[in-house]
Design a protein around this motif. Structure first.
Motif, PDB file in Angstrom:
ATOM      1  N   PHE A  24       0.812  -1.210   0.000  1.00 14.81           N
ATOM      2  CA  PHE A  24       0.000   0.000   0.000  1.00 14.81           C
ATOM      3  C   PHE A  24       0.851   1.268   0.000  1.00 14.81           C
ATOM      4  N   GLU A  25       0.368   2.261  -0.727  1.00 14.48           N
ATOM      5  CA  GLU A  25       0.959   3.597  -0.731  1.00 14.48           C
ATOM      6  C   GLU A  25      -0.197   4.588  -0.710  1.00 14.48           C
ATOM      7  N   ILE A  26      -0.166   5.500   0.260  1.00  8.45           N
ATOM      8  CA  ILE A  26      -1.218   6.498   0.407  1.00  8.45           C
ATOM      9  C   ILE A  26      -0.559   7.834   0.744  1.00  8.45           C
ATOM     10  N   LYS A  27      -0.955   8.864   0.032  1.00  6.73           N
ATOM     11  CA  LYS A  27      -0.457  10.211   0.308  1.00  6.73           C
ATOM     12  C   LYS A  27      -1.653  11.147   0.401  1.00  6.73           C
ATOM     13  N   ASP A  68      -0.939   9.352   9.535  1.00  6.89           N
ATOM     14  CA  ASP A  68      -0.063  10.467   9.195  1.00  6.89           C
ATOM     15  C   ASP A  68       1.229   9.926   8.616  1.00  6.89           C
ATOM     16  N   GLN A  69       2.170  10.814   8.322  1.00  8.12           N
ATOM     17  CA  GLN A  69       3.418  10.378   7.679  1.00  8.12           C
ATOM     18  C   GLN A  69       4.256   9.464   8.577  1.00  8.12           C
ATOM     19  N   ASP A  76       5.510  13.670   4.041  1.00 12.24           N
ATOM     20  CA  ASP A  76       4.907  14.981   3.781  1.00 12.24           C
ATOM     21  C   ASP A  76       3.394  14.925   3.587  1.00 12.24           C
ATOM     22  N   SER A  77       2.760  13.859   4.028  1.00 14.59           N
ATOM     23  CA  SER A  77       1.299  13.769   3.957  1.00 14.59           C
ATOM     24  C   SER A  77       0.665  14.583   5.077  1.00 14.59           C
ATOM     25  N   ALA A  78      -0.531  15.099   4.795  1.00 10.71           N
ATOM     26  CA  ALA A  78      -1.327  15.764   5.823  1.00 10.71           C
ATOM     27  C   ALA A  78      -1.940  14.692   6.713  1.00 10.71           C
TER      28      ALA A  78
END
Length: 85
Positions: A24-27, A68-69, A76-78
């Motif tokens: 998984f990758e989520i930004k 969060d990150q 750098d994700s919110a």
């Protein structure tokens, strides 16, 4: 196409169980007051699992989770908080 998602059963003693897909990758980002969520297939499946998991009748109103990150999101994700109404 059919996708099967295994939703972990909620238990008051063990709490919310995340079920993440392997790659998984989520930004997330906020731009001009708009929340953007960008994810690969495994990230979208993971988020779908968490949302369905949170919708269980046994999970009380007000229950929420934070991402969060430093906890599951790309650098750098919110921060993302999802709460059950």
């Amino acid at each position: 196409m059919q996708i099967t998602i295994d939703i972990p059963k909620y238990d008051n003693k063990e709490g919310f169980k995340f079920n993440w897909e392997n790659d998984f990758e989520i930004k997330t980002r906020i731009e001009d007051g708009v929340i953007h969520i960008t994810a690969n297939k495994d990230g979208l499946l993971s988020l779908a699992n968490h949302l369905l998991n949170l919708s269980q009748e046994s999970i009380p109103s007000g229950y929420h989770f934070h991402l969060d990150q430093f906890n599951s999101l790309e650098e750098d994700s919110a921060e993302l908080i999802i709460e059950k109404k």
